[in-house]
Every structure is written in C-alpha cells, then in structure tokens.
Design an enzyme around this catalytic site. Structure first.
Site, PDB file in Angstrom:
ATOM      1  N   HIS A 217      -5.375   4.769   6.574  1.00  0.00           N
ATOM      2  CA  HIS A 217      -4.932   5.732   5.466  1.00  0.00           C
ATOM      3  C   HIS A 217      -3.346   5.830   5.791  1.00  0.00           C
ATOM      4  O   HIS A 217      -2.754   6.638   5.427  1.00  0.00           O
ATOM      5  CB  HIS A 217      -5.448   6.951   5.508  1.00  0.00           C
ATOM      6  CG  HIS A 217      -6.685   7.028   4.673  1.00  0.00           C
ATOM      7  ND1 HIS A 217      -6.797   6.582   3.456  1.00  0.00           N
ATOM      8  CD2 HIS A 217      -7.923   7.175   5.086  1.00  0.00           C
ATOM      9  CE1 HIS A 217      -8.279   6.688   3.101  1.00  0.00           C
ATOM     10  NE2 HIS A 217      -8.886   6.798   4.021  1.00  0.00           N
TER      11      HIS A 217
ATOM     12  N   GLU B  46       1.086   5.665   0.330  1.00  0.00           N
ATOM     13  CA  GLU B  46       0.426   7.015   0.566  1.00  0.00           C
ATOM     14  C   GLU B  46       1.123   7.959  -0.482  1.00  0.00           C
ATOM     15  O   GLU B  46       2.465   7.765  -0.650  1.00  0.00           O
ATOM     16  CB  GLU B  46       0.722   7.407   2.136  1.00  0.00           C
ATOM     17  CG  GLU B  46       0.215   6.506   2.907  1.00  0.00           C
ATOM     18  CD  GLU B  46      -1.451   6.181   2.668  1.00  0.00           C
ATOM     19  OE1 GLU B  46      -2.296   7.384   2.078  1.00  0.00           O
ATOM     20  OE2 GLU B  46      -1.983   5.088   3.032  1.00  0.00           O
TER      21      GLU B  46
ATOM     22  N   ASP C 214      -2.759  -0.231   6.283  1.00  0.00           N
ATOM     23  CA  ASP C 214      -3.597  -0.842   5.267  1.00  0.00           C
ATOM     24  C   ASP C 214      -3.048  -1.914   4.527  1.00  0.00           C
ATOM     25  O   ASP C 214      -3.969  -2.710   3.870  1.00  0.00           O
ATOM     26  CB  ASP C 214      -3.761   0.655   4.211  1.00  0.00           C
ATOM     27  CG  ASP C 214      -4.674   1.804   4.822  1.00  0.00           C
ATOM     28  OD1 ASP C 214      -4.893   1.773   5.993  1.00  0.00           O
ATOM     29  OD2 ASP C 214      -4.747   2.868   3.881  1.00  0.00           O
TER      30      ASP C 214
ATOM     31  N   ASP D 255       0.658  -1.202   0.175  1.00  0.00           N
ATOM     32  CA  ASP D 255       0.100  -0.085   0.010  1.00  0.00           C
ATOM     33  C   ASP D 255       0.866   1.289  -0.071  1.00  0.00           C
ATOM     34  O   ASP D 255       1.949   1.387   0.712  1.00  0.00           O
ATOM     35  CB  ASP D 255      -0.876   0.090   1.195  1.00  0.00           C
ATOM     36  CG  ASP D 255      -1.835   1.291   1.074  1.00  0.00           C
ATOM     37  OD1 ASP D 255      -2.974   0.935   0.464  1.00  0.00           O
ATOM     38  OD2 ASP D 255      -1.746   2.249   1.830  1.00  0.00           O
TER      39      ASP D 255
END
Length: 604
Positions: free
Chosen positions: A183, A44, A188, A42
């Site tokens: 998040h 960001e 995540d 994952d």
C-alpha cells in the site's frame, strides 16, 4: 521521517525513449508487446473520490521488453490532514507529507515521465480518474494515453479457481511477483509490473503478441470477429465514409472517418464490439467506402447516405426526422405550433418537442399570440379572459378581439423570425431589467434563461437561412499541414470539395472544383418570384436539408475558415438575433455557474 522530495531513479536505457507526449496512433498499436513501452503507475490517496479527495503519493515504473527504463516516486502534500483510516492502511501520515510538493508541482513531471507510453494500473479507472481530475484543476490537457488495466487483464486470463480474487496482493502471490505490495505507491507499482509481465506471458501462448491483439483479447473478442480485421486491410488512410454491408448486401451501418483504415479496424477491437455494434460486426460481410476530400464532404455524404439507405444500426434511422420546428399555423387566429417539417417561416430545429413548446410559450407571452386551442373562424372573436397565472397571452379585459385586431401580434412574430424587427427581444430584456430593479431575482433569472434560448434558436435559424440564400459560396479551411481544404456551397448544399496541398497554387484548384461542381436549383416553395428578398430580411431555407446546412455552418465557424469567393455577401438580418448572441452566451454562463453553486450547496 522519509525524504518527501520527488525522486527519479535513473536506469540505463537500451532503447531511445519517446520524444513527445501524444496518443498512440492505431498503426503503432501493432508494435510487438516486447517493444511496447509501459508506464505502470500506482497512487495513494486520501479517499475514493477524485473530486473530493487528493493524491498523497505517486509511484511509477517505466518498462519495455522486460527491462526497467526508469522509476518515478514522490509523496504529495494534499493540502489537508490525512484521515486516520487512510493512515492506518497506507502508513502515510500528515507529518510525512508536510514538506512534500503539491500535486501542481508533481503532475507535469509525471506526465513528462509517462509521455508516449501505454499507461498501466491495477484498477486503472481509479488511478486515471484522480490523475484526470488533478489535470483538470490545473487546466492541463489530459494527453489521453492508451490505458491498460491489470485487473481486467487478470480476470480475462485467470480462472476463478486460479485466482479467486483480483486484488494486487493475491495476484502478486499467485504469479510469483518479486515485490510484495505494501500500500505504498512505488512498491505496488513494482508488484504490478511483475503481474503484468506474468499475464503477458500467459496470453503469449494464445497468439497475443502485439498491443492491438492484447486489446482485442481483453473483452473476449471471438476469433471470427478478429479475423474480420482484414475488411480494413485495403482501405485508404484518407478521410471518407464507410458502409458495413450485411449478408444480403444491405447497408447495416454508416459512419465517417478522418482515417478510414484506422477507424474501421477499431470495430474489430474490444472498444467497439459491444452491444449493437458487436451484433452489427458479426453480421457484416464486407465494408465499402467513399473517399472524401475532407471532413465536411464526409459529413455531408454521410447525411445523404443515411437518408438513402436508413441503415438499421444507425441511431438516426430510428428517428429519421429528429428535429422539431416552430411555425405559425395557417388559420384565422394563428398560433405557434411545433411541427416536424419546416415551413417558409419557421424556427429550429429543436432537439425535442418540449423545447420547441417552451420557446413558443415565451414568444407568445411577449407577442400576445394566443396559446388556446379553440378553433376560430375569420368572423369569430377571441374571447379568452385574462388569468391570474398562465392563461392565454392574447386575452384582453374586454374579451373581444377580432382577426384584424389580432393581426399585429402575428406580424410581430413574423418580423422576429425573419429579422425585420427585434422589438420582442427588447421587450424580454426590458422585463428582465424590471424584475432585477424590483429585486425579483429568481424571476429575472428564469426569464433570462428563457430569453437566451429564444436568442440562440433564432440566431441558428437565421444563420442557416443566410447560407441557404447564397447562389455560390467558396470556403477555405487550413488543413494543418500548410495546405487548404476547399468547399463549394450552392444554396446551402455542398456542390464540390477539393484540397490544395502545400506548395500547390490554391486558386487553380478552386477554379477546377468550381467548374466541376454540382448544379443546385433552389426550391422556392410558395415564392411568387425569383426576385431576391429585401436586404434587411433573410428568407427561410429554400429546400436545402437543414441538417446539411447546419454541418456547413459549423464548418464555416471553425478557426481559420475564410470565404474565398461568394456570388453575393454573406449576411444575416439587420435586426436579427446575431446582435444578441454575446448576451445569450453570458446568460448561459451565468445559468451554468448558478446551477453549479446550487448543486454544491445541496451536496453540503
């Protein structure tokens, strides 16, 4: 402030990890899901554009058989301030990433961590786009791993009533994930692991137990289509050509493969059963094959089979004669015309008629060849008057040009095509210099691009003709395993092919395939005799299919290819376009750079 340094959380590994980064072979995709290594990742980011935004955090979990093998987590300094809207969503501030490493230092470590595994992400297209863009900026070759998207899997497994949304937070709650998405990348990724395991448990009850079966299941492949995987069961793993046959034994589709079994099996997975291919697979009742020595033989045999069968599901069958050629018309005042069938003096093939017409206009401009469509007899006179812009290039102020006075223009074009003279190319280059000296840079750039296209097309034709004129040419190419792939070419056609594995005396193999090679008789067309042409010219293609000669020419240009033996020297015209090939490559690079700069300025 949290520690921005990358962390690798080691967990005892009950099974040895893959040793090298590579894409899974198709046979390996049959590995049971419980024995498949997944790396769930994952990211960001600072926004949604992989080219304009940057990664701020990477979190990944490596799992196999329900066991966590390791974790990878790090903040990433994007090199600029994180937008407030993103800070509000992720909680990652500019201060948090200030001392974090840049993506240049993080990406190689992540790729090593994920080497040899199936990459899993929730909305995988988003995450892989950012990773690919980062790799491209660092000139790192993307390893092209098998990718699994849990969004697509969830939409396939769960009904709308069960999961009205495929958002990670919703799925984690519905499927009972032990980690709540926040998040933040590692949280995540851990939640996505739980979602993946829950979804795999669901499909296991439907008979999906391997990665291949899971990939088949994702796009909703029917049981009937999946059952047709048996068509590939008896196919060899060697290179060759495959033919899908329909209910009336008609050929539906023809293709080539480096590994016949693996390639044909792909047609019964989700990646290949879409649109027309899905329809073709549904109609197929069996798959025939032709084993070939190597890729060149497969490519040539495919061309010949396509011409023989015209299968309805091959794109080529809709346009059997896709190329256009420029040739000199047969009339008293000849012009350049675009035709489908090449004559003895022609340039091509072009991808479209418009491309051929553009090159014809450039050549006619510098040769003084007429572009008007008026029909003129030998006794007539060319009467076009000069125009301020455009107009016929053969126009003269006196508007009085007979066939004899017009003939040098035609001869100049013939000399250009055959390589007897490059005077017209030199005139184009001189005009470019004149424009540049006068600071007419836009005009110079346009003419540079047009001239580069002329050079490229002339060189392509002259190179093909150089191959087509040789009675026998033997090519060798390394097979990558210490052996050789041999091809016997006669007058531009493949006459025989064979291989010599490592440790096998190669010349003995060459002698064997030459002895068994096909006899090729050149089509001399309207040639008056069989005498060879002068050394400074190259005749046009002598009946050899241009596409086949093109395939051979590309094979000869591969790294490591060499000429073993030839009945006469491979040569291109002394004054042909080959000497301007380097200039044309630089011109195309300059044009591409200029186009990119213009696009960048337009977007700003």
């Amino acid at each position: 402030m949290s520690d921005p340094r990358p962390t690798l959380l080691a967990v005892p590994d009950p099974v040895p990890l893959p040793a090298a980064a590579r894409q899974l072979a198709f046979d390996e995709l049959d590995t049971p899901l419980y024995d498949t290594t997944f790396v769930v990742v994952d990211l960001e980011t600072t926004g949604t554009s992989p080219h304009g935004d940057s990664i701020t955090e990477i979190g990944a979990v490596k799992v196999r058989g329900g066991e966590v093998l390791g974790e990878f987590a790090t903040l990433v300094n994007p090199g600029f301030a994180i937008p407030p809207a993103i800070v509000q969503i992720t909680g990652i501030t500019t201060a948090m990433v200030y001392e974090a490493p840049r993506i240049e230092a993080v990406l190689p470590g992540f790729l090593e961590f994920a080497a040899g595994a199936v990459l899993v992400a929730h909305n995988a297209r988003f995450d892989t786009a950012f990773l690919k863009a980062a790799a491209a900026r660092q000139d790192i070759t993307w390893p092209n791993p098998q990718v699994l998207c849990t969004v697509k899997l969830a939409r396939r497994v769960l009904t709308r009533d069960e999961a009205p949304s495929a958002r990670l937070g919703v799925l984690a709650q519905i499927l009972g994930a032990s980690t709540t998405p926040t998040h933040r990348a590692l949280d995540d990724a851990r939640a996505t692991v739980d979602v993946l395991h829950a979804l795999i448990g669901r499909v296991g009850n439907q008979g999906v137990h391997s990665l291949t079966e899971l990939l088949d299941y994702l796009p909703g492949v029917t049981g009937t289509q999946r059952a047709k995987r048996t068509f590939a069961g008896d196919l060899p793993t060697s290179p060759g050509v495959y033919l899908f046959r329909g209910p009336s034994d008609e050929v539906l589709y023809i293709g080539t493969a480096v590994n016949l079994r693996r390639r044909v099996r792909n047609y019964f997975t989700g990646s290949e059963t879409r649109g027309r291919m899905k329809e073709m697979v549904a109609l197929a009742i069996r798959v025939d094959h032709v084993v070939c020595a190597h890729g060149l033989e497969a490519g040539v045999r495919e061309l010949r089979l396509l011409a023989a069968h015209a299968p309805p599901y091959n794109r080529r069958s809709k346009f059997p004669r896709r190329g256009w050629w420029l040739t000199i018309s047969d009339e008293a005042f000849p012009r350049l015309v675009a035709v489908r069938t090449p004559t003895r003096t022609a340039v091509g093939p072009f991808g479209s008629r418009a491309d051929a017409v553009d090159v014809a206009a450039t050549i006619a401009e510098f040769a003084g060849l007429r572009t008007c469509a008026t029909r003129l007899t030998r006794a007539a006179r060319h009467t076009c008057l000069p125009a301020v812009v455009g107009g016929c290039p053969a126009a003269r102020p006196a508007a009085d040009l007979d066939a004899t006075g017009y003939a040098p223009a035609v001869e100049a074009v013939r000399d250009l095509f055959t390589g007897r003279s490059d005077a017209l190319l030199r005139a184009m280059l001189d005009r470019i210099e004149t424009h540049s000296a006068a600071e007419h840079f836009e005009a110079a750039a346009r003419l540079r691009d047009r001239t580069a296209t002329v050079v490229t097309m002339l060189h392509r034709t002259q190179r093909l003709a150089a191959l087509a004129r040789i009675p026998e040419l033997i090519i060798a190419l390394p097979d990558g395993a210490g052996g050789w792939e041999f091809s016997v070419i006669r007058y531009g056609r493949l006459a025989a092919a064979g291989t010599a594995t490592r440790g096998t005396p190669p010349m003995a193999v060459v002698d064997q395939i030459v002895a068994a090679a096909e006899t090729v008789i050149p089509d001399l067309g309207d040639a008056a005799s069989c005498e060879p042409p002068p050394d400074d010219t190259i005749p046009p293609l002598r009946g050899a299919p241009p596409e086949e000669v093109g395939v051979i020419a590309r094979w000869l240009a591969k790294p490591g290819a060499r000429i073993v033996r030839t009945s006469e020297g491979y040569r291109e015209p002394l004054h042909g376009a080959a000497r301007w090939k380097g200039w044309a490559q630089l011109a195309r690079t300059a044009a591409t750079t200029r186009s990119a700069e213009e696009q960048y300025l337009a977007e700003r």
